[in-house]
Design a protein around this motif. Structure first.
Motif, PDB file in Angstrom:
ATOM      1  N   GLY A 159       0.781  -1.235   0.000  1.00 13.76           N
ATOM      2  CA  GLY A 159       0.000   0.000   0.000  1.00 13.76           C
ATOM      3  C   GLY A 159       0.806   1.274   0.000  1.00 13.76           C
ATOM      4  N   LYS A 160       2.140   1.177  -0.111  1.00  8.46           N
ATOM      5  CA  LYS A 160       2.990   2.370  -0.093  1.00  8.46           C
ATOM      6  C   LYS A 160       3.946   2.363  -1.277  1.00  8.46           C
ATOM      7  CE  LYS A 160       3.035   2.633   4.973  1.00  8.46           C
ATOM      8  NZ  LYS A 160       3.872   2.590   6.193  1.00  8.46           N
ATOM      9  N   TYR A 161       4.294   3.579  -1.707  1.00 10.71           N
ATOM     10  CA  TYR A 161       5.376   3.723  -2.671  1.00 10.71           C
ATOM     11  C   TYR A 161       6.713   3.635  -1.922  1.00 10.71           C
ATOM     12  CZ  TYR A 161       1.789   5.680  -5.758  1.00 10.71           C
ATOM     13  OH  TYR A 161       0.658   5.874  -6.515  1.00 10.71           O
ATOM     14  N   ILE A 178      16.501   3.464   2.018  1.00  8.11           N
ATOM     15  CA  ILE A 178      15.181   3.234   1.446  1.00  8.11           C
ATOM     16  C   ILE A 178      14.162   4.036   2.239  1.00  8.11           C
ATOM     17  CG2 ILE A 178      14.727   1.153   2.832  1.00  8.11           C
ATOM     18  CD1 ILE A 178      13.299   0.002   0.320  1.00  8.11           C
ATOM     19  N   SER A 179      13.133   4.545   1.556  1.00  7.46           N
ATOM     20  CA  SER A 179      12.098   5.336   2.212  1.00  7.46           C
ATOM     21  C   SER A 179      10.748   5.017   1.592  1.00  7.46           C
ATOM     22  CB  SER A 179      12.412   6.835   2.105  1.00  7.46           C
ATOM     23  OG  SER A 179      12.590   7.223   0.757  1.00  7.46           O
ATOM     24  N   ALA A 180       9.675   5.481   2.267  1.00 13.74           N
ATOM     25  CA  ALA A 180       8.309   5.153   1.850  1.00 13.74           C
ATOM     26  C   ALA A 180       7.455   6.414   1.781  1.00 13.74           C
ATOM     27  CB  ALA A 180       7.688   4.147   2.816  1.00 13.74           C
ATOM     28  N   SER A 181       6.361   6.326   1.007  1.00 13.12           N
ATOM     29  CA  SER A 181       5.478   7.478   0.813  1.00 13.12           C
ATOM     30  C   SER A 181       4.073   7.010   0.493  1.00 13.12           C
ATOM     31  CB  SER A 181       6.002   8.348  -0.329  1.00 13.12           C
ATOM     32  OG  SER A 181       5.100   9.387  -0.661  1.00 13.12           O
ATOM     33  N   GLU A 182       3.112   7.848   0.828  1.00 14.92           N
ATOM     34  CA  GLU A 182       1.720   7.588   0.447  1.00 14.92           C
ATOM     35  C   GLU A 182       1.365   8.232  -0.889  1.00 14.92           C
ATOM     36  OE1 GLU A 182      -0.338   5.727   2.152  1.00 14.92           O
ATOM     37  OE2 GLU A 182       0.700   5.499   4.077  1.00 14.92           O
ATOM     38  N   ASP A 183       2.141   9.258  -1.303  1.00 18.66           N
ATOM     39  CA  ASP A 183       1.711  10.067  -2.451  1.00 18.66           C
ATOM     40  C   ASP A 183       2.827  10.422  -3.433  1.00 18.66           C
ATOM     41  OD1 ASP A 183       3.181  11.857  -0.975  1.00 18.66           O
ATOM     42  OD2 ASP A 183       1.539  13.262  -0.608  1.00 18.66           O
TER      43      ASP A 183
END
Length: 317
Positions: A159-161, A178-183
């Motif tokens: 569910g995340k980029y 590494i990192s994550a994003s919703e948008d």
């Protein structure tokens, strides 16, 4: 004797496929990002002209599009394709658009471009997009400085980029996070992924490219830098990340997969350099196609088995 991964890729006999001498006025060609768009191979090429531009007291990089029907014979545009958003405060300070990373998500090609900012710590990663490589829409700056080489995964995971980051720039010692994003714009959950120095060919710095999804994991082509007394050398290697938990490395090549061994890879504007900003993978045909810059003067191509590269990571050869 244990085998290694140095013979998986085979250089194109027509290398270099783009040569700086064929473009009068161009001083440097380097660090390509390639994708297949229909029956075309499109490569974003970093270009520096002989003429000083933009008043920044240095040669300034542009991004130009090279197009090919057969993946070997290219036509390079003479127009700049990447630019900063006009509504970005201080947008006139943003310059030197190089080392693009392209990721296709659904029907859109997202491009992260390292951009220098005059008078400030940089580069920063600028996100833009295109659907056709005819028009470009800049979006926003999505990394803090310094970050050169941020690379998006081609789909959401849980569910995340996700994106791979390369904090640092220039002569910094650089690693991969590494990192994550919703948008795709607001990023968090930063985790260290890999530090340089696990083999001789990456003791000084490393950096990622957009991951390729395979049935066994996310394959990522990375560069590594070795700086002995004789001078700096750029190599390419590969790592494999878990499909569902991409912050976990499940394999990596201990050997490099490409080294500057040919004359066009050893002598130029930046000697002893092979550098890639991505690769094209196809599990159906078991092909891995790599376009890479050589010595900041040539664009070259090499091709090999995608499954062999994945297995080389798993086996650690």
């Amino acid at each position: 004797m244990k085998k290694d991964a140095t013979n998986i890729l085979r250089r194109c006999e027509q290398n270099p496929v783009i040569d700086v001498k064929d473009y009068p006025g161009v001083a440097q060609l380097y660090n390509p990002a390639a994708v297949k768009v229909g029956d075309e191979t499109i490569v974003l090429v970093s270009v520096v002209e002989h003429a000083a531009t933009h008043g920044y007291g240095r040669d300034v990089g542009q991004t130009r599009i090279a197009r090919s029907k057969d993946g070997i014979h290219f036509e390079l545009s003479d127009e700049n394709f990447i630019y900063a958003p006009s509504n970005l405060p201080g947008s006139e300070l943003y310059h030197h658009f190089i080392d693009n990373r392209i990721t296709k998500i659904d029907d859109t090609y997202y491009i992260i471009t390292p951009v220098m900012v005059k008078g400030y710590q940089s580069p920063v990663g600028m996100l833009g997009k295109t659907k056709d490589f005819k028009t470009y829409e800049p979006i926003d700056i999505i990394t803090a400085p310094k970050n050169r080489g941020a690379s998006l995964f081609p789909e959401k995971i849980g569910g995340k980029y996700y994106k791979l980051d390369r904090p640092g720039g220039g002569y910094d010692t650089c690693d991969i996070w590494i990192s994550a994003s919703e948008d795709l714009v607001h990023w968090g959950e930063f985790k260290p992924l890999l530090a340089p120095g696990y083999r001789f060919w990456n003791t000084s710095k490393i950096g990622p490219t957009p991951p390729i999804k395979t049935s066994k994991g996310w394959l990522d082509i990375m560069h590594g830098v070795f700086t002995p007394a004789g001078g700096r050398t750029y190599y390419l290697g590969a790592i494999l990340l878990d499909l569902n938990e991409p912050w976990k490395i499940i394999g990596k090549t201990n050997s490099y997969i490409l080294a500057p061994e040919m004359p066009y890879e050893q002598h130029g504007n930046s000697d002893n350099t092979v550098f890639a900003c991505g690769a094209i993978g196809n599990e159906d045909t078991d092909e891995l196609t790599l376009y890479y810059g050589a010595c900041d003067k040539y664009i070259c191509m090499a091709r090999g088995s995608l499954s062999e590269m994945v297995n080389a990571c798993i086996e650690g050869i």
